[in-house]
Design a protein around this motif. Structure first.
Motif, PDB file in Angstrom:
ATOM      1  N   PRO A 184     -33.754  23.017  72.536  1.00 25.42           N
ATOM      2  CA  PRO A 184     -32.467  23.086  71.841  1.00 25.42           C
ATOM      3  C   PRO A 184     -32.596  23.199  70.320  1.00 25.42           C
ATOM      4  CG  PRO A 184     -32.837  20.900  72.771  1.00 25.42           C
ATOM      5  CD  PRO A 184     -33.931  21.775  73.281  1.00 25.42           C
ATOM      6  N   GLU A 185     -33.732  22.787  69.789  1.00 25.92           N
ATOM      7  CA  GLU A 185     -33.846  22.822  68.331  1.00 25.92           C
ATOM      8  C   GLU A 185     -34.503  24.097  67.834  1.00 25.92           C
ATOM      9  OE1 GLU A 185     -35.800  19.143  68.726  1.00 25.92           O
ATOM     10  OE2 GLU A 185     -34.583  18.232  67.150  1.00 25.92           O
ATOM     11  N   TYR A 186     -34.926  24.918  68.780  1.00 29.88           N
ATOM     12  CA  TYR A 186     -35.630  26.144  68.414  1.00 29.88           C
ATOM     13  C   TYR A 186     -34.614  27.131  67.860  1.00 29.88           C
ATOM     14  CZ  TYR A 186     -38.356  30.375  69.101  1.00 29.88           C
ATOM     15  OH  TYR A 186     -39.004  31.564  68.921  1.00 29.88           O
ATOM     16  N   ASP A 187     -34.809  27.544  66.623  1.00 26.46           N
ATOM     17  CA  ASP A 187     -33.735  28.260  65.934  1.00 26.46           C
ATOM     18  C   ASP A 187     -33.817  29.777  66.047  1.00 26.46           C
ATOM     19  OD1 ASP A 187     -35.939  28.717  64.415  1.00 26.46           O
ATOM     20  OD2 ASP A 187     -35.030  28.141  62.503  1.00 26.46           O
ATOM     21  N   ASP A 188     -34.857  30.272  66.707  1.00 20.99           N
ATOM     22  CA  ASP A 188     -35.034  31.704  66.660  1.00 20.99           C
ATOM     23  C   ASP A 188     -34.468  32.420  67.883  1.00 20.99           C
ATOM     24  OD1 ASP A 188     -35.977  33.342  64.613  1.00 20.99           O
ATOM     25  OD2 ASP A 188     -37.527  34.105  65.948  1.00 20.99           O
ATOM     26  N   ALA A 189     -34.042  31.647  68.860  1.00 15.78           N
ATOM     27  CA  ALA A 189     -33.466  32.281  70.040  1.00 15.78           C
ATOM     28  C   ALA A 189     -31.960  32.333  69.861  1.00 15.78           C
ATOM     29  CB  ALA A 189     -33.812  31.480  71.288  1.00 15.78           C
ATOM     30  N   GLU A 190     -31.411  33.485  70.137  1.00 14.92           N
ATOM     31  CA  GLU A 190     -29.968  33.628  70.050  1.00 14.92           C
ATOM     32  C   GLU A 190     -29.322  32.642  71.024  1.00 14.92           C
ATOM     33  OE1 GLU A 190     -26.716  37.231  70.517  1.00 14.92           O
ATOM     34  OE2 GLU A 190     -28.778  37.523  71.154  1.00 14.92           O
ATOM     35  N   VAL A 191     -28.278  31.983  70.569  1.00 13.17           N
ATOM     36  CA  VAL A 191     -27.593  31.081  71.482  1.00 13.17           C
ATOM     37  C   VAL A 191     -26.750  31.917  72.438  1.00 13.17           C
ATOM     38  CG1 VAL A 191     -25.906  29.229  71.675  1.00 13.17           C
ATOM     39  CG2 VAL A 191     -27.524  29.257  69.766  1.00 13.17           C
ATOM     40  N   VAL A 192     -27.017  31.769  73.717  1.00 11.68           N
ATOM     41  CA  VAL A 192     -26.267  32.553  74.699  1.00 11.68           C
ATOM     42  C   VAL A 192     -24.904  31.908  74.887  1.00 11.68           C
ATOM     43  CG1 VAL A 192     -26.177  33.417  77.059  1.00 11.68           C
ATOM     44  CG2 VAL A 192     -28.347  33.289  75.853  1.00 11.68           C
ATOM     45  N   THR A 193     -23.917  32.556  74.389  1.00 15.73           N
ATOM     46  CA  THR A 193     -22.566  32.031  74.483  1.00 15.73           C
ATOM     47  C   THR A 193     -21.914  32.569  75.747  1.00 15.73           C
ATOM     48  OG1 THR A 193     -21.792  33.930  73.265  1.00 15.73           O
ATOM     49  CG2 THR A 193     -22.301  31.964  71.988  1.00 15.73           C
ATOM     50  N   SER A 194     -20.772  31.991  76.048  1.00 14.95           N
ATOM     51  CA  SER A 194     -20.020  32.486  77.204  1.00 14.95           C
ATOM     52  C   SER A 194     -19.709  33.971  77.050  1.00 14.95           C
ATOM     53  CB  SER A 194     -18.714  31.716  77.347  1.00 14.95           C
ATOM     54  OG  SER A 194     -18.995  30.364  77.508  1.00 14.95           O
ATOM     55  N   LEU A 196     -21.331  36.275  75.451  1.00 20.76           N
ATOM     56  CA  LEU A 196     -22.516  37.102  75.654  1.00 20.76           C
ATOM     57  C   LEU A 196     -22.845  37.222  77.139  1.00 20.76           C
ATOM     58  CD1 LEU A 196     -24.682  38.577  73.966  1.00 20.76           C
ATOM     59  CD2 LEU A 196     -26.064  36.521  74.136  1.00 20.76           C
ATOM     60  N   LEU A 197     -22.731  36.080  77.828  1.00 21.55           N
ATOM     61  CA  LEU A 197     -23.037  36.081  79.256  1.00 21.55           C
ATOM     62  C   LEU A 197     -22.014  36.938  80.001  1.00 21.55           C
ATOM     63  CD1 LEU A 197     -25.135  34.825  81.104  1.00 21.55           C
ATOM     64  CD2 LEU A 197     -23.590  32.944  81.523  1.00 21.55           C
ATOM     65  N   MET A 198     -20.767  36.823  79.594  1.00 20.60           N
ATOM     66  CA  MET A 198     -19.696  37.595  80.223  1.00 20.60           C
ATOM     67  C   MET A 198     -19.958  39.086  80.054  1.00 20.60           C
ATOM     68  SD  MET A 198     -16.806  37.371  81.835  1.00 20.60           S
ATOM     69  CE  MET A 198     -15.478  36.221  81.523  1.00 20.60           C
ATOM     70  N   ASN A 200     -22.757  40.597  79.578  1.00 24.22           N
ATOM     71  CA  ASN A 200     -23.874  41.001  80.422  1.00 24.22           C
ATOM     72  C   ASN A 200     -23.488  41.067  81.895  1.00 24.22           C
ATOM     73  OD1 ASN A 200     -26.717  41.418  79.336  1.00 24.22           O
ATOM     74  ND2 ASN A 200     -25.873  39.844  77.997  1.00 24.22           N
ATOM     75  N   ALA A 201     -22.769  40.056  82.336  1.00 22.46           N
ATOM     76  CA  ALA A 201     -22.388  40.008  83.750  1.00 22.46           C
ATOM     77  C   ALA A 201     -21.543  41.236  84.099  1.00 22.46           C
ATOM     78  CB  ALA A 201     -21.628  38.725  84.051  1.00 22.46           C
ATOM     79  N   LYS A 202     -20.614  41.565  83.220  1.00 20.45           N
ATOM     80  CA  LYS A 202     -19.728  42.699  83.508  1.00 20.45           C
ATOM     81  C   LYS A 202     -20.504  44.003  83.495  1.00 20.45           C
ATOM     82  CE  LYS A 202     -15.225  40.884  82.323  1.00 20.45           C
ATOM     83  NZ  LYS A 202     -14.235  40.682  81.252  1.00 20.45           N
ATOM     84  N   ASP A 203     -21.398  44.090  82.541  1.00 15.92           N
ATOM     85  CA  ASP A 203     -22.195  45.305  82.422  1.00 15.92           C
ATOM     86  C   ASP A 203     -23.040  45.520  83.680  1.00 15.92           C
ATOM     87  OD1 ASP A 203     -23.378  47.495  81.072  1.00 15.92           O
ATOM     88  OD2 ASP A 203     -25.149  46.256  80.726  1.00 15.92           O
ATOM     89  N   ILE A 204     -23.694  44.455  84.111  1.00 12.81           N
ATOM     90  CA  ILE A 204     -24.561  44.569  85.291  1.00 12.81           C
ATOM     91  C   ILE A 204     -23.721  44.847  86.536  1.00 12.81           C
ATOM     92  CG2 ILE A 204     -26.209  43.319  86.746  1.00 12.81           C
ATOM     93  CD1 ILE A 204     -26.945  41.806  84.070  1.00 12.81           C
ATOM     94  N   LYS A 205     -22.574  44.208  86.585  1.00  6.78           N
ATOM     95  CA  LYS A 205     -21.710  44.422  87.748  1.00  6.78           C
ATOM     96  C   LYS A 205     -21.299  45.895  87.838  1.00  6.78           C
ATOM     97  CE  LYS A 205     -17.308  43.178  89.717  1.00  6.78           C
ATOM     98  NZ  LYS A 205     -16.056  42.439  89.530  1.00  6.78           N
ATOM     99  N   THR A 206     -20.943  46.472  86.695  1.00  2.54           N
ATOM    100  CA  THR A 206     -20.560  47.881  86.696  1.00  2.54           C
ATOM    101  C   THR A 206     -21.691  48.737  87.263  1.00  2.54           C
ATOM    102  OG1 THR A 206     -19.383  47.407  84.665  1.00  2.54           O
ATOM    103  CG2 THR A 206     -19.646  49.720  85.240  1.00  2.54           C
ATOM    104  N   LYS A 207     -22.901  48.418  86.839  1.00  5.12           N
ATOM    105  CA  LYS A 207     -24.044  49.207  87.310  1.00  5.12           C
ATOM    106  C   LYS A 207     -24.272  49.022  88.809  1.00  5.12           C
ATOM    107  CE  LYS A 207     -26.352  49.200  82.836  1.00  5.12           C
ATOM    108  NZ  LYS A 207     -27.233  48.389  81.975  1.00  5.12           N
ATOM    109  N   ILE A 208     -24.080  47.810  89.276  1.00  2.00           N
ATOM    110  CA  ILE A 208     -24.285  47.569  90.710  1.00  2.00           C
ATOM    111  C   ILE A 208     -23.215  48.279  91.532  1.00  2.00           C
ATOM    112  CG2 ILE A 208     -24.200  45.780  92.503  1.00  2.00           C
ATOM    113  CD1 ILE A 208     -25.781  43.985  90.654  1.00  2.00           C
ATOM    114  N   ILE A 209     -22.005  48.235  91.018  1.00  2.00           N
ATOM    115  CA  ILE A 209     -20.922  48.920  91.747  1.00  2.00           C
ATOM    116  C   ILE A 209     -21.222  50.410  91.849  1.00  2.00           C
ATOM    117  CG2 ILE A 209     -18.503  49.630  91.583  1.00  2.00           C
ATOM    118  CD1 ILE A 209     -17.895  46.814  90.527  1.00  2.00           C
TER     119      ILE A 209
END
Lengths: 463, 645
Positions: A184-194, A196-198, A200-209
């Motif tokens: 949690p204290e590692y500052d170099d990784a982008e914090v994955v927010t809702s 961002l996840l949304m 990605n999820a939508k993007d991948i879903k489109t591809k799967i469809i």
């Protein structure tokens, strides 16, 4: 996880494909009743007595459309073949309906059964004795070697590349979420927010469809492989058509508004449903010899996944023939040298030169001997080489893959609804991970170690 | 380090114990305490009693996964949680912005106080003897461990023995070109025990870990760094520590954050030819998750800075631990490197960082109880099993100690499953998957991490601790009261219906939600992200008895995340079915032709106890698992048939 394949609910078509009047889809496992209940319209199957046959309809819960009129046998454990709850759906047996029903069963909770798996379960559950089980061992043993080759063979290179790209995209997100959690204290990784996840999820879903839309079982088996028979007049197109249509295989559909002209006909060639394009056109041009078929053919070729180009081997190649060869150069085609019962006049070398190393069949459609190799080649092209359908560069051909893609899509739906409900990213990622696992089962890459490797190769961690 | 002048000694019978624990680090301390508390006459023998529960690396405990382990240890009746609660100098809850599964408590320890408190607890424990000595060999007769022999010739017999040798096992410290035999922090190494284990047939591996330099706080310019204070909010590790004991933030010590820079990296790059990591001097495999600074610079060349946390080592010392600067570069390079970092330009280095290599018993040689497969009644735990970290060590020590104690009493062994505790994940990973690097727990290793939360370790394990005799009746009853309060309130919220009153709808609309049309169950209402238990109380009657904050916490978590929890539980149920399929101990994998060669070798090596465990071995494919299942069933049926006759 690959570890949970034991004793989940499995399904398969238990009658030979494309043959006979009735097809049976068998489902076995704890969730068999749940699965059928989701796609069955009729009485409440969870309340009927065991070992009864029930009349009703299979429907697609999403579109509420009826697929087929069926009889459903409900047989509850333990007195069944597998000693588990078993459901058997007896449907009308057309390959299209049968496959659609299997698809639904797989989409709503069952997994495609492995070869011999019903028998294996019967054995594991103590239904079959030791001597019988030797045979089971053989089946499973054979499967080990065969399925590995089959898995590789079935997997279109483009498909596995695409699946791996999708998995990598998910893995990047997952690894990122994990880093956020474990460091949690590692500052170099982008914090994955809702958000961002949304995204990605939508993007991948489109591809799967998109992928699912290309599925042969899903689309081609539902709609048929668009096939046109082309050739200049009088080369024997209609006799080939008639041969393909012979016996009871043909399903003829009337398109509304065209009372006289049947525009599309379906035919089942060794389990491959062909949608024959512009059959009326074929008949017409044969009727009126003076009409040139090329213009009409051009249209048909454009809308086809497979072209059967017919040449008359008892005549020399005409300019029109050459034009048609050129026109079909970019199509998946089978060249048929027809009328071999007459003296050969066609220059075979010239034909070979023009069309290159391709699928050439010689037939005499008048006699029956010619269509066997044609049917064989169509089946070969479909099952082994994966004819491309609908301009897609990647296509899903295997029912197991389709059901896994559905599962992956379902997981993504859960991700999306979880995020909409305001659930924290580290919980929602459970579904993201399921999606990743399902896709991995397609390529055979599901292994947890990947995530950790990704974690440590992507991020410089160290507190 | 010291030269051995004479190896002569005359052996003598020094005493008999139920359980002997070798090594008094974090694993050994827990093992010995558990054994003694379970009523066994126990001896804890260690190279230097001034290093009991010593923290030779960073002065901190907890964090993601590890913090949960500390709570699990506490719920099972172990000591680590209580001990850190007595001796912490800073407490922080990490991941508070995330879901409940990954919230992680972390403490900075006063490392000397931590050692002293643990030593005192051990000294005061009845049934337990703490003794200084180096164990040279084990007494093994017919494959059964019967005791130990020390370097002074003392022979101790015992019913079971636990080895927690840590980095002392043939330890070797490396600083630049310098290499010497040593245990952690320049203590005596145990040179002979490893040889003895090899002679007994054990496969030993060589691992490496490292530690950063320490500097004098008086010479740090804190104004060039960023302060990281503790939490005002009260949290302890032990379920027993009362809230009122919490140290106010103003009295806690802060950590300080600074960064390396291009100059630091250049200094390191200029000296890579002297870095043992890259010159081939270090043979042991180091951990990826805790790389040395030189490793980071090489592997992540494009990063232009790395975080450095300066952590106080205690209240009565000026020493600061330079977290993330772990290194085995030569001393002068370390000095230069430190001076290039903001805040450390004039820092005096008190101890250089070093790498240490040590021996590990490759964990495939262990049963899921941590008893060795080769020698009965012999257990291993901690770094000896290939792990890294105080918490991982303590968890294993407790686990192995419990099993050694049960063995001494002739009772059935104790195991924790992957869905029960991080300690169970750790144990299963080690014995099933093995490890190629020092193993650290991460939350991502736990497939059921939503069930393995730091807030519910007591729900998962208190009863087990009580059954083992490690949790007092008093504490157990207290836990049962808490459990009842949680269950009652959950049941109550499942019955109360919130009506769509103006008041409720005003609240709902204020949060951008659609007004209620019909009544809604309180438990369903609580699932909405903007509703807390406290806000719920505006609309419903309070519970008959006022609820403590830990009870409310449980009610909230179990309600809000019910859907996901249920899903995780379903996955567990599926796994349990495979877990129930036991593999006969005498199974002959050679006789199963159909297994793939790799699978057969792995199965033979690891000898899993259940089909589920077999399925987790890498290289064992689903088809192999199916074949194994069939084979076992065959044996089963064959047996039934022969019984029929």
């Amino acid at each position: 996880m690959a570890t949970t394949t034991d004793f989940d609910t499995i399904a398969a078509i238990s009658t030979p494909p494309g043959e006979g009047g009735i097809s049976i889809i068998r489902i076995s496992g704890e969730e068999a009743l749940q699965v059928i209940s989701k796609i069955y319209r009729g009485k409440d199957l969870s309340k009927v007595a065991s070992h009864t046959i029930n009349y009703g309809h299979i429907m697609d819960p999403e579109t509420k459309e009826d697929i087929d009129e069926v009889m459903v046998s409900v047989m509850l454990a333990p007195k069944t073949y597998t000693c588990e709850d078993v459901i058997e759906i007896n449907c009308h047996g057309g390959i299209v309906a049968t496959n659609t029903i299997l698809q639904l069963v797989l989409s709503y909770g069952a997994r495609m059964a492995e070869p011999g798996e019903f028998t294996k379960r019967a054995f594991l559950n103590g239904r079959i004795d030791l001597s019988q089980s030797e045979a089971v061992m053989d089946i499973i043993d054979a499967k080990t070697n065969r399925s590995m080759k089959a898995a590789e063979g079935q997997l279109d290179g483009n498909l596995s590349r695409l699946i791996r790209t999708l998995r990598q995209q998910i893995l990047d997100v997952l690894a990122n979420v994990e880093v956020n959690i474990d460091y949690p204290e590692y500052d170099d990784a982008e914090v994955v927010t809702s958000n961002l996840l949304m995204k990605n999820a939508k993007d991948i879903k489109t591809k799967i469809i998109k992928l699912l839309e290309t599925s042969k079982q899903g689309q081609v088996l539902r709609d048929g492989l668009a096939t046109s028979i082309v050739g200049r007049p009088n080369v024997g197109k209609s006799s080939i058509l008639n041969h393909l249509l012979h016996q009871d295989k043909a399903i003829v559909t009337d398109v509304p508004g065209t009372t006289r002209d049947v525009l599309e006909e379906y035919v089942n060639v060794r389990g491959v449903p062909l949608k024959l394009v512009d059959t009326a056109g074929i008949r017409k041009t044969e009727d009126k010899v003076e009409k040139i078929g090329v213009e009409r053919s051009r249209k048909a070729i454009q809308s086809s996944d497979l072209v059967l180009l017919v040449l008359n081997s008892s005549e020399a190649l005409s300019d029109e023939d050459k034009q048609l060869i050129k026109l079909t150069d970019n199509s998946k085609r089978i060249v048929i040298l027809n009328k071999t019962d007459l003296p050969q006049k066609i220059d075979i070398d010239e034909v070979n030169q023009l069309i290159g190393k391709e699928n050439i069949i010689t037939t005499s459609a008048i006699k029956d001997d010619g269509t066997e190799p044609l049917e064989e080649m169509i089946a070969h092209l479909f099952f082994n080489e994966g004819i491309q359908s609908s301009q897609a560069d990647v296509m899903v051909t295997n029912a197991r893959h389709v059901s896994l893609l559905h599962k992956a899509k379902e997981s993504l739906n859960n991700v999306i609804s979880g995020l909409n409900d305001g659930m924290p990213v580290d919980l929602v990622q459970m579904d993201m991970r399921d999606c990743w696992e399902s896709l991995g089962e397609i390529t055979g890459d599901s292994y947890n170690g990947e995530l950790l490797d990704q974690l440590f190769s992507q991020f410089c961690l160290g507190k | 380090m010291s030269e051995i002048v004479s190896e002569e000694n005359i052996q003598y019978d020094a005493g008999d114990y139920d359980v002997i624990v070798v090594g008094a680090g974090h694993a050994g301390s827990e093992a010995a305490l558990a054994s003694a508390r379970m009523g066994n006459k126990t001896m804890l023998i260690t190279i230097n009693v001034d290093m009991v529960a010593f923290m030779p690396c960073n002065p901190s405990l907890g964090g993601p996964a590890k913090g949960t382990v500390v709570r699990e240890i506490d719920a099972l009746g172990g000591e680590m949680g209580r001990n850190i609660d007595k001796t912490y100098i800073q407490m922080r809850m990490l991941n508070t912005g995330k879901g409940p599964a990954v919230r992680a408590l972390r403490a900075q320890a006063d490392k000397h106080a931590y050692h002293r408190a643990m030593k005192q607890t051990i000294e005061e424990q009845s049934n337990l003897t703490l003794r200084q000595g180096i164990v040279d060999s084990l007494i093994v007769e017919d494959g059964v461990c019967k005791g130990i022999v020390t370097y002074t010739g003392a022979k101790y017999t015992a019913k079971s023995v636990v080895i927690c040798a840590g980095t002392a096992a043939r330890g070797r410290i490396i600083i630049g070109e310098l290499r010497y035999s040593s245990g952690p922090n320049n203590s005596q190494p145990a040179l002979k025990l490893s040889k003895n284990l090899e002679d007994l047939g054990f496969d030993l591996k060589r691992f490496k870990t490292g530690t950063p330099p320490r500097v004098n706080g008086r010479t740090i310019d804190f104004s060039e760094t960023e302060e990281q204070p503790g939490d005002p909010e009260v949290n302890h590790f032990s379920y027993e520590t009362p809230d009122e004991d919490y140290i106010p933030v103003k009295d806690q010590l802060s950590c300080w954050l600074t960064y390396t820079n291009e100059t630091t990296h250049q200094i390191i790059r200029d000296n890579l030819d002297r870095a043992p990591m890259f010159t081939g001097v270090i043979e042991g495999v180091g951990p990826r998750y805790c790389p040395s600074i030189e490793d980071k610079i090489v592997r992540f060349a494009d990063k232009n800075r790395h975080q450095v946390f300066l952590e106080p080592e205690g209240r009565d010392t000026n020493e600061y631990y330079c977290d993330s600067l772990s290194t085995s570069l030569p001393e002068e390079v370390q000095q230069k490197m430190l001076h290039s970092v903001e805040g450390l330009h004039h820092a005096e280095m008190m101890r250089p960082g070093y790498a240490i290599e040590y021996d590990v018993v490759a964990p495939y040689q262990l049963k899921p109880t941590f008893e060795t497969k080769l020698v009965k009644n012999l257990y291993t735990a901690g770094q000896t099993n290939g792990t890294s970290g105080y918490e991982e060590a303590a968890g294993q020590g407790l686990y192995a100690g419990i099993n050694a104690a049960l063995r001494a009493q002739g009772k059935d062994q104790f195991t924790l499953k992957r869905d029960e505790a991080y300690i169970g994940v750790l144990a299963d990973d080690l014995v099933t998957k093995g490890t190629n690097e020092p193993y650290r727990l991460l939350t991502s290793r736990a497939e059921y991490r939503l069930l393995l939360r730091n807030d519910n370790a007591d729900f998962r394990l208190t009863e087990k601790g009580h059954d083992l005799g490690l949790i007092s009746d008093e504490r157990y009853n207290k836990f049962l009261d808490k459990k009842k309060a949680v269950m009652d309130e959950l049941a109550r919220l499942d019955k109360i219906r919130i009506k769509p009153s103006d008041e409720v709808n005003k609240f709902v609309e204020e949060h951008g939600d659609k007004p209620l049309k019909d009544g809604i169950l309180a438990s369903i209402f609580l699932r909405r992200p903007y509703v807390t238990y406290q806000t719920l109380l505006q609309f419903i009657e309070p519970a008959p008895k006022p609820l403590g904050r830990r009870v409310i916490e449980q009610v909230e978590i179990r309600t809000k995340y019910a859907g996901y929890i249920k899903k995780a539980e379903q996955n567990v149920a599926r796994m349990k079915k495979m877990e129930a399929k036991k593999i006969p101990e005498d199974i002959d994998y050679e006789a199963i032709d159909s297994l793939a060669t790799e699978a057969r070798q792995k199965l033979e090596k690891i000898r899993p106890q259940t089909v589920a465990q077999a399925s987790r071995i890498s290289g064992v494919n689903p088809s192999d698992v199916a074949i194994l299942g069939v084979y076992i069933q065959q044996g089963h049926i064959a047996k039934i048939n022969s019984e029929d006759k």
